[in-house]
Scaffold this motif. Structure first.
Motif, PDB file in Angstrom:
ATOM      1  N   ARG A 141       4.742  59.584 -39.557  1.00  9.49           N
ATOM      2  CA  ARG A 141       5.933  59.859 -38.755  1.00  9.49           C
ATOM      3  C   ARG A 141       5.535  60.746 -37.567  1.00  9.49           C
ATOM      4  N   PRO A 142       6.348  60.810 -36.520  1.00  7.78           N
ATOM      5  CA  PRO A 142       5.991  61.614 -35.337  1.00  7.78           C
ATOM      6  C   PRO A 142       5.655  63.066 -35.651  1.00  7.78           C
ATOM      7  N   ASN A 143       6.389  63.711 -36.553  1.00 11.90           N
ATOM      8  CA  ASN A 143       6.085  65.110 -36.887  1.00 11.90           C
ATOM      9  C   ASN A 143       4.739  65.213 -37.615  1.00 11.90           C
ATOM     10  N   GLN A 144       4.395  64.210 -38.422  1.00  4.49           N
ATOM     11  CA  GLN A 144       3.092  64.194 -39.098  1.00  4.49           C
ATOM     12  C   GLN A 144       1.971  63.939 -38.094  1.00  4.49           C
ATOM     13  N   GLN A 145       2.229  63.075 -37.122  1.00  5.89           N
ATOM     14  CA  GLN A 145       1.233  62.828 -36.077  1.00  5.89           C
ATOM     15  C   GLN A 145       0.957  64.108 -35.303  1.00  5.89           C
ATOM     16  N   ALA A 146       2.007  64.854 -34.976  1.00  5.78           N
ATOM     17  CA  ALA A 146       1.836  66.114 -34.243  1.00  5.78           C
ATOM     18  C   ALA A 146       1.009  67.100 -35.067  1.00  5.78           C
ATOM     19  N   LYS A 147       1.289  67.192 -36.359  1.00  8.96           N
ATOM     20  CA  LYS A 147       0.532  68.097 -37.227  1.00  8.96           C
ATOM     21  C   LYS A 147      -0.924  67.636 -37.329  1.00  8.96           C
ATOM     22  N   GLN A 158      -2.759  68.645 -34.262  1.00 10.66           N
ATOM     23  CA  GLN A 158      -3.021  70.083 -34.273  1.00 10.66           C
ATOM     24  C   GLN A 158      -4.209  70.399 -35.187  1.00 10.66           C
ATOM     25  N   LEU A 167      -0.025  67.344 -44.411  1.00 12.09           N
ATOM     26  CA  LEU A 167       0.818  66.436 -43.619  1.00 12.09           C
ATOM     27  C   LEU A 167       2.084  66.023 -44.348  1.00 12.09           C
ATOM     28  N   ASP A 168       2.265  66.513 -45.573  1.00 11.42           N
ATOM     29  CA  ASP A 168       3.433  66.168 -46.382  1.00 11.42           C
ATOM     30  C   ASP A 168       3.565  64.645 -46.503  1.00 11.42           C
TER      31      ASP A 168
END
Length: 159
Positions: A123-129, A132, A43-44
């Protein structure tokens, strides 16, 4: 047929739990630090996010250990009670229900803390990952379940 599938699933679950308890092989539960490292990589996560996630993972590991120990103690006590000619099955049932309710409450509280971490920290991109990764894990579980069911439907297997 359904009972045999459930019985096979139960046997497999007990075997997997035994391997995990012993810390053997693929089924061993990773430590909080291992999980933190994987989550950080996948998730960085930044240092603040890692600092917020670490205590949640530690609580989850402690809760797993507590539930495992209490379940083992309840099984041992149940075995002793069941050997008595005047075994009180209603009392056993009541004790187990109380234990399960207590454990579910603790799990719900911890899940709410993980959900807050997800909602408030990622963050939103981490939530999406993360979503997934959850889907991928569900897919792996579904494949495992399909294999277990397929094994129980094998006519060459003893019934």
């Amino acid at each position: 047929m359904k009972f045999k599938a459930l019985a096979l699933t139960a046997v497999l679950a007990i075997g997997v739990a035994g391997l995990a308890e012993a810390g053997i092989g693929y089924f061993a539960t990773p430590t909080p630090e291992t999980t933190l490292a994987l989550a950080s990589q996948r998730l960085d996560l930044d240092s603040t996010q890692r600092a917020r996630l670490r205590p949640l993972l530690q609580r989850a590991a402690a809760l797993r250990t507590e539930v495992r120990n209490k379940t083992a103690a309840m099984r041992a006590a149940s075995r002793v009670e069941l050997q008595r000619p005047d075994a009180d099955l209603r009392a056993l049932d009541g004790e187990r229900k109380t234990q399960i309710a207590t454990e579910l409450k603790a799990m719900d509280e911890l899940r709410n803390q993980f959900l807050a971490f997800y909602q408030d920290t990622l963050r939103p991109n981490q939530q999406a990952k993360a979503r997934q990764l959850m889907i991928e894990r569900m897919d792996r579980f579904d494949r495992l379940r399909e294999h277990i069911v397929a094994m129980s439907d094998d006519p060459s297997q003893p019934r």
